[in-house]
Enzyme design. Structure first.
Site, PDB file in Angstrom:
ATOM      1  N   ASP A   1       0.838  -1.201   0.000  1.00  0.00           N
ATOM      2  CA  ASP A   1       0.000   0.000   0.000  1.00  0.00           C
ATOM      3  C   ASP A   1       0.871   1.248   0.000  1.00  0.00           C
ATOM      4  O   ASP A   1       0.531   2.268  -0.589  1.00  0.00           O
ATOM      5  CB  ASP A   1      -0.880   0.033   1.254  1.00  0.00           C
ATOM      6  CG  ASP A   1      -1.866  -1.107   1.255  1.00  0.00           C
ATOM      7  OD1 ASP A   1      -1.865  -1.870   0.273  1.00  0.00           O
ATOM      8  OD2 ASP A   1      -2.611  -1.238   2.236  1.00  0.00           O
TER       9      ASP A   1
ATOM     10  N   TYR B   1       2.003   1.947  -3.476  1.00  0.00           N
ATOM     11  CA  TYR B   1       0.874   2.483  -4.235  1.00  0.00           C
ATOM     12  C   TYR B   1       0.678   3.964  -3.892  1.00  0.00           C
ATOM     13  O   TYR B   1       0.537   4.815  -4.768  1.00  0.00           O
ATOM     14  CB  TYR B   1      -0.398   1.686  -3.934  1.00  0.00           C
ATOM     15  CG  TYR B   1      -1.627   2.258  -4.588  1.00  0.00           C
ATOM     16  CD1 TYR B   1      -2.013   1.853  -5.865  1.00  0.00           C
ATOM     17  CD2 TYR B   1      -2.388   3.247  -3.955  1.00  0.00           C
ATOM     18  CE1 TYR B   1      -3.126   2.411  -6.485  1.00  0.00           C
ATOM     19  CE2 TYR B   1      -3.494   3.812  -4.567  1.00  0.00           C
ATOM     20  CZ  TYR B   1      -3.860   3.380  -5.829  1.00  0.00           C
ATOM     21  OH  TYR B   1      -4.948   3.948  -6.439  1.00  0.00           O
TER      22      TYR B   1
ATOM     23  N   GLU C   1     -25.520 -17.919 -11.845  1.00  0.00           N
ATOM     24  CA  GLU C   1     -24.556 -17.092 -11.092  1.00  0.00           C
ATOM     25  C   GLU C   1     -25.139 -16.751  -9.728  1.00  0.00           C
ATOM     26  O   GLU C   1     -26.348 -16.881  -9.519  1.00  0.00           O
ATOM     27  CB  GLU C   1     -24.244 -15.824 -11.897  1.00  0.00           C
ATOM     28  CG  GLU C   1     -25.438 -14.889 -11.978  1.00  0.00           C
ATOM     29  CD  GLU C   1     -25.436 -13.996 -13.204  1.00  0.00           C
ATOM     30  OE1 GLU C   1     -25.035 -14.447 -14.297  1.00  0.00           O
ATOM     31  OE2 GLU C   1     -25.853 -12.840 -13.056  1.00  0.00           O
TER      32      GLU C   1
ATOM     33  N   LYS D   1     -26.718 -14.789  -6.569  1.00  0.00           N
ATOM     34  CA  LYS D   1     -27.618 -13.650  -6.406  1.00  0.00           C
ATOM     35  C   LYS D   1     -27.082 -12.837  -5.230  1.00  0.00           C
ATOM     36  O   LYS D   1     -27.184 -13.236  -4.065  1.00  0.00           O
ATOM     37  CB  LYS D   1     -29.045 -14.128  -6.124  1.00  0.00           C
ATOM     38  CG  LYS D   1     -30.050 -13.005  -6.032  1.00  0.00           C
ATOM     39  CD  LYS D   1     -31.454 -13.546  -6.028  1.00  0.00           C
ATOM     40  CE  LYS D   1     -32.497 -12.445  -6.080  1.00  0.00           C
ATOM     41  NZ  LYS D   1     -32.401 -11.462  -5.029  1.00  0.00           N
TER      42      LYS D   1
ATOM     43  N   ASP E   1     -26.619 -10.189  -2.391  1.00  0.00           N
ATOM     44  CA  ASP E   1     -27.606  -9.605  -1.488  1.00  0.00           C
ATOM     45  C   ASP E   1     -27.147  -8.222  -1.029  1.00  0.00           C
ATOM     46  O   ASP E   1     -26.587  -8.051   0.042  1.00  0.00           O
ATOM     47  CB  ASP E   1     -27.794 -10.541  -0.289  1.00  0.00           C
ATOM     48  CG  ASP E   1     -29.051 -10.214   0.479  1.00  0.00           C
ATOM     49  OD1 ASP E   1     -29.848  -9.392  -0.012  1.00  0.00           O
ATOM     50  OD2 ASP E   1     -29.241 -10.779   1.576  1.00  0.00           O
TER      51      ASP E   1
ATOM     52  N   TYR F   1     -23.652  -7.597 -13.252  1.00  0.00           N
ATOM     53  CA  TYR F   1     -24.159  -8.861 -13.782  1.00  0.00           C
ATOM     54  C   TYR F   1     -25.017  -8.739 -15.033  1.00  0.00           C
ATOM     55  O   TYR F   1     -25.624  -9.699 -15.454  1.00  0.00           O
ATOM     56  CB  TYR F   1     -24.938  -9.624 -12.704  1.00  0.00           C
ATOM     57  CG  TYR F   1     -25.919  -8.776 -11.922  1.00  0.00           C
ATOM     58  CD1 TYR F   1     -27.070  -8.288 -12.517  1.00  0.00           C
ATOM     59  CD2 TYR F   1     -25.667  -8.456 -10.591  1.00  0.00           C
ATOM     60  CE1 TYR F   1     -27.956  -7.516 -11.809  1.00  0.00           C
ATOM     61  CE2 TYR F   1     -26.552  -7.679  -9.868  1.00  0.00           C
ATOM     62  CZ  TYR F   1     -27.701  -7.213 -10.482  1.00  0.00           C
ATOM     63  OH  TYR F   1     -28.579  -6.440  -9.783  1.00  0.00           O
TER      64      TYR F   1
ATOM     65  N   LYS G   1     -30.318 -17.674 -15.773  1.00  0.00           N
ATOM     66  CA  LYS G   1     -30.690 -16.839 -16.915  1.00  0.00           C
ATOM     67  C   LYS G   1     -30.571 -17.632 -18.213  1.00  0.00           C
ATOM     68  O   LYS G   1     -29.577 -18.361 -18.391  1.00  0.00           O
ATOM     69  CB  LYS G   1     -29.765 -15.608 -16.999  1.00  0.00           C
ATOM     70  CG  LYS G   1     -29.873 -14.713 -15.775  1.00  0.00           C
ATOM     71  CD  LYS G   1     -28.823 -13.619 -15.767  1.00  0.00           C
ATOM     72  CE  LYS G   1     -28.973 -12.777 -14.509  1.00  0.00           C
ATOM     73  NZ  LYS G   1     -27.932 -11.783 -14.343  1.00  0.00           N
TER      74      LYS G   1
ATOM     75  N   LYS H   1     -34.013 -19.135  -4.662  1.00  0.00           N
ATOM     76  CA  LYS H   1     -33.708 -18.567  -3.337  1.00  0.00           C
ATOM     77  C   LYS H   1     -33.192 -19.637  -2.384  1.00  0.00           C
ATOM     78  O   LYS H   1     -33.712 -20.757  -2.347  1.00  0.00           O
ATOM     79  CB  LYS H   1     -34.977 -17.935  -2.750  1.00  0.00           C
ATOM     80  CG  LYS H   1     -35.517 -16.786  -3.575  1.00  0.00           C
ATOM     81  CD  LYS H   1     -34.784 -15.512  -3.317  1.00  0.00           C
ATOM     82  CE  LYS H   1     -35.364 -14.821  -2.108  1.00  0.00           C
ATOM     83  NZ  LYS H   1     -34.835 -13.443  -1.995  1.00  0.00           N
TER      84      LYS H   1
ATOM     85  N   CYS I   1     -32.763   0.614  38.520  1.00  0.00           N
ATOM     86  CA  CYS I   1     -32.033  -0.592  38.139  1.00  0.00           C
ATOM     87  C   CYS I   1     -32.841  -1.834  38.535  1.00  0.00           C
ATOM     88  O   CYS I   1     -33.253  -1.951  39.693  1.00  0.00           O
ATOM     89  CB  CYS I   1     -30.667  -0.603  38.830  1.00  0.00           C
ATOM     90  SG  CYS I   1     -29.774  -2.144  38.588  1.00  0.00           S
TER      91      CYS I   1
ATOM     92  N   CYS J   1     -30.419  -3.579  41.520  1.00  0.00           N
ATOM     93  CA  CYS J   1     -30.129  -2.962  42.821  1.00  0.00           C
ATOM     94  C   CYS J   1     -31.071  -1.803  43.143  1.00  0.00           C
ATOM     95  O   CYS J   1     -30.973  -1.189  44.196  1.00  0.00           O
ATOM     96  CB  CYS J   1     -28.681  -2.489  42.869  1.00  0.00           C
ATOM     97  SG  CYS J   1     -28.382  -1.028  41.865  1.00  0.00           S
TER      98      CYS J   1
ATOM     99  N   CYS K   1     -26.991   2.179  35.280  1.00  0.00           N
ATOM    100  CA  CYS K   1     -27.016   2.092  36.740  1.00  0.00           C
ATOM    101  C   CYS K   1     -25.623   2.533  37.175  1.00  0.00           C
ATOM    102  O   CYS K   1     -24.630   1.948  36.753  1.00  0.00           O
ATOM    103  CB  CYS K   1     -27.284   0.647  37.155  1.00  0.00           C
ATOM    104  SG  CYS K   1     -26.895   0.334  38.881  1.00  0.00           S
TER     105      CYS K   1
ATOM    106  N   CYS L   1     -23.368  -2.407  42.349  1.00  0.00           N
ATOM    107  CA  CYS L   1     -24.559  -3.139  41.899  1.00  0.00           C
ATOM    108  C   CYS L   1     -24.187  -4.597  41.625  1.00  0.00           C
ATOM    109  O   CYS L   1     -23.277  -4.870  40.840  1.00  0.00           O
ATOM    110  CB  CYS L   1     -25.115  -2.475  40.642  1.00  0.00           C
ATOM    111  SG  CYS L   1     -26.363  -3.458  39.807  1.00  0.00           S
TER     112      CYS L   1
HETATM  113  S1  IVH Z   1     -30.525 -10.049 -12.940  1.00  0.00           S
HETATM  114  C1  IVH Z   1     -33.631  -8.270 -15.632  1.00  0.00           C
HETATM  115  N1  IVH Z   1     -28.542 -11.062 -11.580  1.00  0.00           N
HETATM  116  O1  IVH Z   1     -31.852  -9.309  -7.357  1.00  0.00           O
HETATM  117  C2  IVH Z   1     -32.563  -8.866 -14.806  1.00  0.00           C
HETATM  118  N2  IVH Z   1     -30.106  -9.715 -10.418  1.00  0.00           N
HETATM  119  O2  IVH Z   1     -34.622  -9.904  -6.752  1.00  0.00           O
HETATM  120  C3  IVH Z   1     -32.709  -8.527 -13.405  1.00  0.00           C
HETATM  121  N3  IVH Z   1     -29.591  -9.400  -8.031  1.00  0.00           N
HETATM  122  O3  IVH Z   1     -33.204  -6.354  -8.634  1.00  0.00           O
HETATM  123  C4  IVH Z   1     -31.639  -8.771 -12.517  1.00  0.00           C
HETATM  124  N4  IVH Z   1     -27.747 -10.605  -8.007  1.00  0.00           N
HETATM  125  O4  IVH Z   1     -30.867  -6.252  -7.612  1.00  0.00           O
HETATM  126  C5  IVH Z   1     -29.640 -10.311 -11.524  1.00  0.00           C
HETATM  127  N5  IVH Z   1     -26.700 -12.010 -10.498  1.00  0.00           N
HETATM  128  C6  IVH Z   1     -27.791 -11.255 -10.460  1.00  0.00           C
HETATM  129  C7  IVH Z   1     -28.233 -10.642  -9.282  1.00  0.00           C
HETATM  130  C8  IVH Z   1     -29.402  -9.873  -9.290  1.00  0.00           C
HETATM  131  C9  IVH Z   1     -28.569  -9.856  -7.296  1.00  0.00           C
HETATM  132  C10 IVH Z   1     -30.692  -8.560  -7.514  1.00  0.00           C
HETATM  133  C11 IVH Z   1     -31.070  -7.398  -8.387  1.00  0.00           C
HETATM  134  C12 IVH Z   1     -32.536  -7.562  -8.658  1.00  0.00           C
HETATM  135  C13 IVH Z   1     -32.947  -8.446  -7.533  1.00  0.00           C
HETATM  136  C14 IVH Z   1     -34.187  -9.198  -7.855  1.00  0.00           C
END
Ligand code: IVH
Length: 695
Positions: free
Chosen positions: A52, A55, A132, A134, A136, A245, A317, A341, A435, A438, A453, A458
């Site tokens: 670092d 850099y 892929e 999802k 969060d 994505y 997808k 999910k 409290c 006590c 407290c 106590c």
């Molecule tokens: S594709 C039209 N890919 O999940 C395509 N969404 O519950 C729409 N999300 O609003 C999204 N990882 O914010 C896609 N690999 C992923 C994702 C992803 C997280 C989220 C995204 C979307 C929400 C839907």
């Protein structure tokens, strides 16, 4: 993104730049190229090739050249992430294509159904899918025009979002420019997710709790909240990350052909990766047919907790864009994608009542008692609800249905109450004035969220202090345990911390469940704890705001614990990472007669109050040399590095002065570095150089 040859070339270029005494305007392109390369190694590949410190040297050289030659500044220069001042507001902006959500599946049947419908509509026998994670977090859209990042926005209502470009630029895994033109693209809209990794989230919540503020329930809320902070510098501090994505929209450059890779979803993820984005390059898989997809999703769920960030499922997808177009979308979600999910980490339960617990510092914490509910394999029946303000903000009432979340290894939290299903019989939560243990009157200091407290005697506080003293990270007295401390205290066998070392084992032997063996074990554990190093004892004393790191800093700075009696507030604040609040607490602790009496008693009982390392480590590689660390070191924990100095006979100083031989510099080094530069005799070195000295 960077081939082996390019990597080699850029690494050589780095060395050459670092060797030059002074960098000049003619070096500017080379510096920028090298900085972008190292940012990619660090933020995208998690595999840095330079320290670092190195850099920073190059970054500062670039900053200097740009300050002296403003005409040379470009919009995508690595320096241009930094923003001045505060954001006034986040104007609403339309998305180029609506940001839809995904339909969800919770079991195999849902996925088989999705595949059957997709095959019927496309008249295909077997469909190729890309799978892929999802992510969060909080979804974002990015627009690049002629290779330059021009806008970043939140999802908003899906049609319009908030323009958060300045904050987006603070996220180092989002490139400020990318060569979309190489693929024939002019205007590009990208979708992605902003996350905070589990480690940084934990750190963030620890900081919140240290300040007496309630922690956030999950990393998702932390990232969404951070994107809307008005101070970009604060955003930068939170270390957000971004995964992309989807390319949701593009126009073509005149006279150019669009790259073939864009014909498939997996191809566009690869383009994004090649362009320096963090796309799910490593985790994405392409399968023909839904069966293999289902298997991959199941495999991935098992690894969920091993990832550095939260995912709540997988996204499946249809891989071919031509088939995606054929399938189209409903008004809510595309027909060519579905979320698979994972097991929910949220559940609803009922808030049955509230207990008020008194901690070792006297803080009174309300704890919600819940109808037991299983979340991700753990049964939850009580949850801290932190303080009075938190209860008000969440509008929690006894009898309420509440939504609970246990994100990964984070302590479960109440996300919200569900007022929609109230019956009218719910009761307000009344905070006590006295409290619960006590009965002393409770106080709430200005600017603090907790009621306390203040009766130091106590019983609840005394017991909690003893429990803390014996705990694993403190004196680590195995076999003592919370239950025994409580029992011995209630029976008058144990009254205070020194009492641990004067237990009446005859009396204990008369108690049910205490055989000869368990007593011998307890005796041994207690006796062994006398040999614990000084920093553990300091932590065990439970001085307010003194965690393990501060305890180590304190232990390193004195020969004997009671030397702190002679430390002024200023002396304390000169120590690493000790500010007025922590310093004040330590200062008062060592000015309290009862505390000093207790420490003396402990010494008489045979505990170690001397810093032995300081006395014995003579003759090591670092003998006669003094050290100070500043900034975040790339690999070593500060406390470990300090321990290395002492073990090798060196000494640690708490401030920069002419007495200092070496300042070891990490990331974000501040005033100490500036001061050291002005003193010729101080050598400024990196962690790598420090490690070399040890060998
Ligand atoms: S594709 C039209 N890919 O999940 C395509 N969404 O519950 C729409 N999300 O609003 C999204 N990882 O914010 C896609 N690999 C992923 C994702 C992803 C997280 C989220 C995204 C979307 C929400 C839907």
């Amino acid at each position: 993104m960077y081939s082996k040859e390019q990597t080699k070339k850029l690494q050589n270029e780095t060395t050459a730049l670092l060797k030059k005494k002074e960098l000049a305007p003619k070096d500017i392109d080379s510096i920028r190229e090298v900085l972008r390369f190292h940012e990619h190694r660090y933020y995208i590949l998690n595999d840095p090739l330079i320290s670092d410190f190195e850099y920073d040297q190059l970054y500062k050289a670039l900053e200097k050249i740009e300050t002296e030659n403003p005409a040379l500044i470009t919009l995508d220069s690595p320096t241009q992430r930094v923003a001045k001042g505060l954001t006034k507001d986040f104007p609403t902006v339309p998305h180029l294509v609506p940001m839809l959500s995904l339909s969800n599946s919770y079991n195999t049947d849902d996925l088989l159904d999705f595949d059957r419908k997709a095959r019927e509509l496309t008249k295909e026998n077997k469909i190729e899918y890309c799978v892929e994670p999802k992510f969060d977090g909080a979804s974002i859209s990015l627009i690049y025009e002629n290779d330059l990042l021009v806008r970043g926005a939140t999802r908003g209502d899906g049609v319009e979002g908030d323009d958060i470009t300045t904050n987006i630029k603070q996220i180092k895994s989002i490139p400020l420019s990318a060569k979309f033109s190489d693929y024939g693209l002019e205007l590009v809209e990208i979708r992605g997710e902003v996350l905070i990794n589990k480690n940084n989230f934990k750190k963030y919540n620890e900081q919140m709790m240290e300040q007496g503020l309630p922690p956030l329930a999950n990393p998702r809320n932390a990232s969404a909240g951070t994107l809307r902070i008005k101070d970009p510098k604060e955003v930068a501090k939170r270390s957000l990350e971004a995964f992309v994505y989807n390319i949701s929209y593009h126009t073509t450059l005149r006279g150019k052909n669009v790259a073939k890779e864009l014909d498939t979803h997996s191809g566009s993820l690869e383009i994004l990766w090649e362009l320096g984005f963090r796309s799910p390059q490593k985790d994405k898989r392409v399968f023909k047919g839904i069966e293999a997809v289902i298997k991959y999703c199941e495999e991935f769920e098992v690894m969920r907790d091993d990832l550095a960030y939260e995912i709540d499922g997988m996204v499946i997808k249809v891989n071919e864009v031509a088939l995606q177009d054929k399938l189209g979308m409903t008004s809510h979600h595309p027909r060519w994608a579905i979320a698979c999910k994972f097991k929910a980490r949220q559940a609803t339960s009922k808030l049955l009542g509230v207990e008020f617990q008194v901690g070792r510092t006297g803080a009174v914490t309300p704890v919600a008692k819940l109808e037991p509910v299983a979340i991700g394999g753990v049964t939850v029946s009580s949850i801290s609800i932190h303080n009075e303000d938190y209860i008000k903000e969440k509008d929690l009432r006894i009898g309420d249905s509440v939504l609970i979340e246990r994100a990964g290894d984070v302590i479960p939290q109440i996300v919200k109450s569900l007022p929609e299903v109230r019956t009218g019989r719910e009761k307000k939560i009344l905070f006590p004035n006295h409290c619960p243990v006590c009965e002393s009157k409770l106080f709430r200091e200005e600017g603090e969220a907790v009621w306390r407290c203040v009766n130091i005697e106590c019983p609840a506080q005394v017991v909690e202090r003893i429990i803390h003293f014996t705990s694993k990270d403190a004196m680590d007295i195995r076999g003592f345990g919370d239950a025994n401390v409580r029992k011995f205290y209630a029976l008058g066998i144990l009254k205070d911390i020194p009492g641990i070392y004067e237990l009446n084992y005859k009396k204990i032997g008369e108690l049910e469940g205490f055989g000869e063996r368990s007593i011998t074990n307890l005796q041994t554990a207690i006796s062994n704890s006398k040999k614990q190093p000084l920093h553990r004892l300091i932590y065990a004393l439970g001085i307010r705001f003194v965690g393990e790191t501060t305890a180590k800093t304190l232990a390193h700075s004195v020969n004997h614990l009671l030397d702190f009696q002679n430390y002024s507030l200023e002396d304390l604040q000169n120590l690493e990472d000790i500010g007025p609040k922590v310093g004040g607490s330590i200062y008062h602790f060592f000015r309290n007669r009862d505390n000093i009496k207790m420490i003396r008693q402990l010494e008489t009982l045979g505990l170690k109050l001397k810093n032995e390392k300081k006395e014995h480590a003579k003759g090591g590689n670092l003998t006669g040399q003094s050290f100070l660390f500043t900034g975040t070191l790339p690999t070593l924990k500060r406390s470990d590095a300090e321990e290395m100095v002492e073990k090798n006979g060196g000494t640690l100083l708490s401030g920069v002065s002419s007495k200092l031989n070496y300042l070891v510099v990490g990331e974000d080094a501040g005033s100490k570095l500036e001061k050291a530069k002005k003193i010729n005799s101080v050598k400024i070195i990196s962690e790598a150089e420090f490690l070399k000295m040890l060998n």
